[in-house]
Design a protein around this motif. Sequence first.
Motif, PDB file in Angstrom:
ATOM      1  N   GLY A 154      29.214   7.879  21.992  1.00  0.00           N
ATOM      2  CA  GLY A 154      30.010   9.045  21.652  1.00  0.00           C
ATOM      3  C   GLY A 154      29.582   9.756  20.378  1.00  0.00           C
ATOM      4  N   GLU A 155      28.642   9.178  19.627  1.00  0.00           N
ATOM      5  CA  GLU A 155      28.225   9.799  18.371  1.00  0.00           C
ATOM      6  C   GLU A 155      27.247  10.938  18.629  1.00  0.00           C
ATOM      7  OE1 GLU A 155      28.620   6.637  14.750  1.00  0.00           O
ATOM      8  OE2 GLU A 155      26.810   6.481  15.976  1.00  0.00           O
ATOM      9  N   THR A 156      27.297  11.931  17.750  1.00  0.00           N
ATOM     10  CA  THR A 156      26.391  13.075  17.802  1.00  0.00           C
ATOM     11  C   THR A 156      25.703  13.210  16.444  1.00  0.00           C
ATOM     12  OG1 THR A 156      28.093  14.615  17.017  1.00  0.00           O
ATOM     13  CG2 THR A 156      27.933  14.249  19.406  1.00  0.00           C
ATOM     14  N   LEU A 157      24.715  14.082  16.381  1.00  0.00           N
ATOM     15  CA  LEU A 157      24.043  14.329  15.109  1.00  0.00           C
ATOM     16  C   LEU A 157      25.043  14.826  14.073  1.00  0.00           C
ATOM     17  CD1 LEU A 157      20.692  16.010  16.248  1.00  0.00           C
ATOM     18  CD2 LEU A 157      20.946  13.806  15.102  1.00  0.00           C
TER      19      LEU A 157
ATOM     20  N   ILE B  37      18.490  14.797   8.930  1.00  0.00           N
ATOM     21  CA  ILE B  37      18.267  13.737   9.918  1.00  0.00           C
ATOM     22  C   ILE B  37      17.142  14.131  10.870  1.00  0.00           C
ATOM     23  CG2 ILE B  37      19.285  12.504  11.872  1.00  0.00           C
ATOM     24  CD1 ILE B  37      21.968  12.616  10.439  1.00  0.00           C
ATOM     25  N   CYS B  38      17.146  15.385  11.314  1.00  0.00           N
ATOM     26  CA  CYS B  38      16.095  15.857  12.224  1.00  0.00           C
ATOM     27  C   CYS B  38      14.725  15.817  11.553  1.00  0.00           C
ATOM     28  CB  CYS B  38      16.410  17.273  12.702  1.00  0.00           C
ATOM     29  SG  CYS B  38      17.842  17.386  13.798  1.00  0.00           S
TER      30      CYS B  38
ATOM     31  N   LYS C 197      17.351  19.600  17.029  1.00  0.00           N
ATOM     32  CA  LYS C 197      18.808  19.573  16.928  1.00  0.00           C
ATOM     33  C   LYS C 197      19.472  19.344  18.279  1.00  0.00           C
ATOM     34  CE  LYS C 197      19.104  22.552  12.842  1.00  0.00           C
ATOM     35  NZ  LYS C 197      19.649  23.797  12.268  1.00  0.00           N
ATOM     36  N   VAL C 198      18.748  19.617  19.364  1.00  0.00           N
ATOM     37  CA  VAL C 198      19.327  19.434  20.700  1.00  0.00           C
ATOM     38  C   VAL C 198      18.912  18.093  21.305  1.00  0.00           C
ATOM     39  CG1 VAL C 198      19.466  21.896  21.153  1.00  0.00           C
ATOM     40  CG2 VAL C 198      17.377  20.664  21.751  1.00  0.00           C
ATOM     41  N   LYS C 199      18.275  17.252  20.502  1.00  0.00           N
ATOM     42  CA  LYS C 199      17.844  15.944  20.975  1.00  0.00           C
ATOM     43  C   LYS C 199      19.036  15.129  21.461  1.00  0.00           C
ATOM     44  CE  LYS C 199      15.353  12.083  21.234  1.00  0.00           C
ATOM     45  NZ  LYS C 199      14.268  11.851  22.212  1.00  0.00           N
TER      46      LYS C 199
ATOM     47  N   GLN D 129      20.036   3.633  19.479  1.00  0.00           N
ATOM     48  CA  GLN D 129      18.901   4.272  18.811  1.00  0.00           C
ATOM     49  C   GLN D 129      19.050   4.185  17.293  1.00  0.00           C
ATOM     50  OE1 GLN D 129      18.382   8.331  20.077  1.00  0.00           O
ATOM     51  NE2 GLN D 129      16.734   8.767  18.638  1.00  0.00           N
ATOM     52  N   ILE D 130      17.938   3.952  16.585  1.00  0.00           N
ATOM     53  CA  ILE D 130      17.951   3.853  15.133  1.00  0.00           C
ATOM     54  C   ILE D 130      17.470   5.173  14.534  1.00  0.00           C
ATOM     55  CG2 ILE D 130      17.108   2.598  13.112  1.00  0.00           C
ATOM     56  CD1 ILE D 130      18.868   0.936  14.936  1.00  0.00           C
ATOM     57  N   LEU D 131      18.291   5.761  13.695  1.00  0.00           N
ATOM     58  CA  LEU D 131      17.953   7.031  13.040  1.00  0.00           C
ATOM     59  C   LEU D 131      17.914   6.832  11.542  1.00  0.00           C
ATOM     60  CD1 LEU D 131      20.201   9.590  14.972  1.00  0.00           C
ATOM     61  CD2 LEU D 131      17.729   9.246  15.226  1.00  0.00           C
ATOM     62  N   ARG D 132      16.889   7.330  10.901  1.00  0.00           N
ATOM     63  CA  ARG D 132      16.838   7.315   9.448  1.00  0.00           C
ATOM     64  C   ARG D 132      17.657   8.510   8.926  1.00  0.00           C
ATOM     65  NH1 ARG D 132      11.461   7.913   5.522  1.00  0.00           N
ATOM     66  NH2 ARG D 132      12.656   8.064   3.575  1.00  0.00           N
ATOM     67  N   PHE D 133      18.501   8.247   7.905  1.00  0.00           N
ATOM     68  CA  PHE D 133      19.308   9.339   7.369  1.00  0.00           C
ATOM     69  C   PHE D 133      19.065   9.590   5.890  1.00  0.00           C
ATOM     70  CE2 PHE D 133      22.022   5.602   6.909  1.00  0.00           C
ATOM     71  CZ  PHE D 133      22.504   5.731   5.615  1.00  0.00           C
ATOM     72  N   SER D 134      18.257   8.765   5.223  1.00  0.00           N
ATOM     73  CA  SER D 134      17.922   9.027   3.831  1.00  0.00           C
ATOM     74  C   SER D 134      16.587   8.375   3.488  1.00  0.00           C
ATOM     75  CB  SER D 134      19.005   8.505   2.893  1.00  0.00           C
ATOM     76  OG  SER D 134      18.991   7.098   2.841  1.00  0.00           O
TER      77      SER D 134
END
Length: 316
Positions: free
Chosen positions: A278-281, A295-296, A303-305, A311-316
Motif C-alpha cells: 500500500g505504500e507509494t513514493l 528518492i527517484c 515518478k511513475v515507477k 523492494q529496497i529504496l534508498r532515501f538518503s
Amino acid sequence: MSFINTKKILFAFVNLFVVVSSVSAQDMLARQAPVDRKMKAVDTLTLKRLINREQALSPAAELYEDWNNKYAHKATELPDSFKINLRNFCMPTPSRVITSNFGPRWGRQHKGLDLKVYIGDTIRAAFSGRVRIVRYEARGYGHYVVIRHNNGLETTYAHMSKSLVEENQPIKAGEVVGLGGNTGRSTGSHLHFETRLCGVALDPTLFFDFRNQDVVGDYYMFRRDTYQQEGREASALRGKTGNGSYTREQVTGKPEDAESTDGEQYAENPRYHKVRRGETLSSIAKKRGTTIENICRLNRIGKVKRLKVGQILRFS
C-alpha cells in the motif's frame, strides 16, 4: 549346380554379410561417439545446475545437517580442518571502533564483537549466502538476522533498529541487511556481530580487520585444535579500540568536513526503506522526511515507477 559350389556361394555370402555388418556397426559407433560426448556434456551441465541450485537453497550443505528457521544457533561437531574462503567480502559496517571484544565479559561469554554504529546506519551482508533467521528478541539480540554463507560461515547482525531482509532470501555480499540500532539487551547504539562455524562462535577478528576495513587474507584455514589460541592472538592484534562516546570521524576514519578530490563532501551513510503493501513514493517520502524527487534520483527511477512489496529504496 553341385552341392560343393552351392556351399561355396553360401559361405561367400555369409562372409560378405559379416563384413558389411561389421563396417556398418563401426560406422554406427563412429556416428554415436559425438552424440555420447554431447550427452555427457549435457549431463555434466545438468549436474552443475543441480549442484548450484542445491547450494543456493542450502549454502555450505556439506557442513550442516539441515536448513531451518527455528533456532538461531545449534552447535554441532566441528571439522578437524576447513578452508574458509574470505574473498568477495564486504565489511558489514564502515565502523573502525570495537567497543567490546569476543570472549569473557561480565561473568559470561561474549560470543561476538560490538562495533560502534549509530541508529539508522546501514548494515551489510559480509558474504553471499542465504538468510536463515529474521527475528526480534526483546531480552537478547533485539532485531537480528542470521545469514548462512556459501563459504561455511554463519554471521549474526544484532541490536538493529530494523531488519530489511526476509527468511530464506538469497543475498549477495554487500546487500543491505538492516539498520543500526539499540534494540534488545543493549545499553547504546551498536552492532553486535558474530561469526560461527557449525554453530560454534569464532572470534570475528580471525577473519576481519575492522580498523583497516579489510579481511585478514584470501582464506582462513580453520583447525579445531588451534582456533581458540589463534582467536586470542587475533583479538590482541585487532581487538578493542576503546569505549565511550565517539564522533563519526572517529568511527569511520573520515573527517566530517573533509573534501574529496572533486570538492564534494563525504556523503552521509546511505539509509534505506523497505516497501510495504500500500505504500507509494509520496507516503514513503513523507514518512522519511524527504522528497519524491530525492528518492527517484537516489534510486534512478521515475515518478511513475510501480513499487513492489519488499523492494529496497534508498532515501538518503
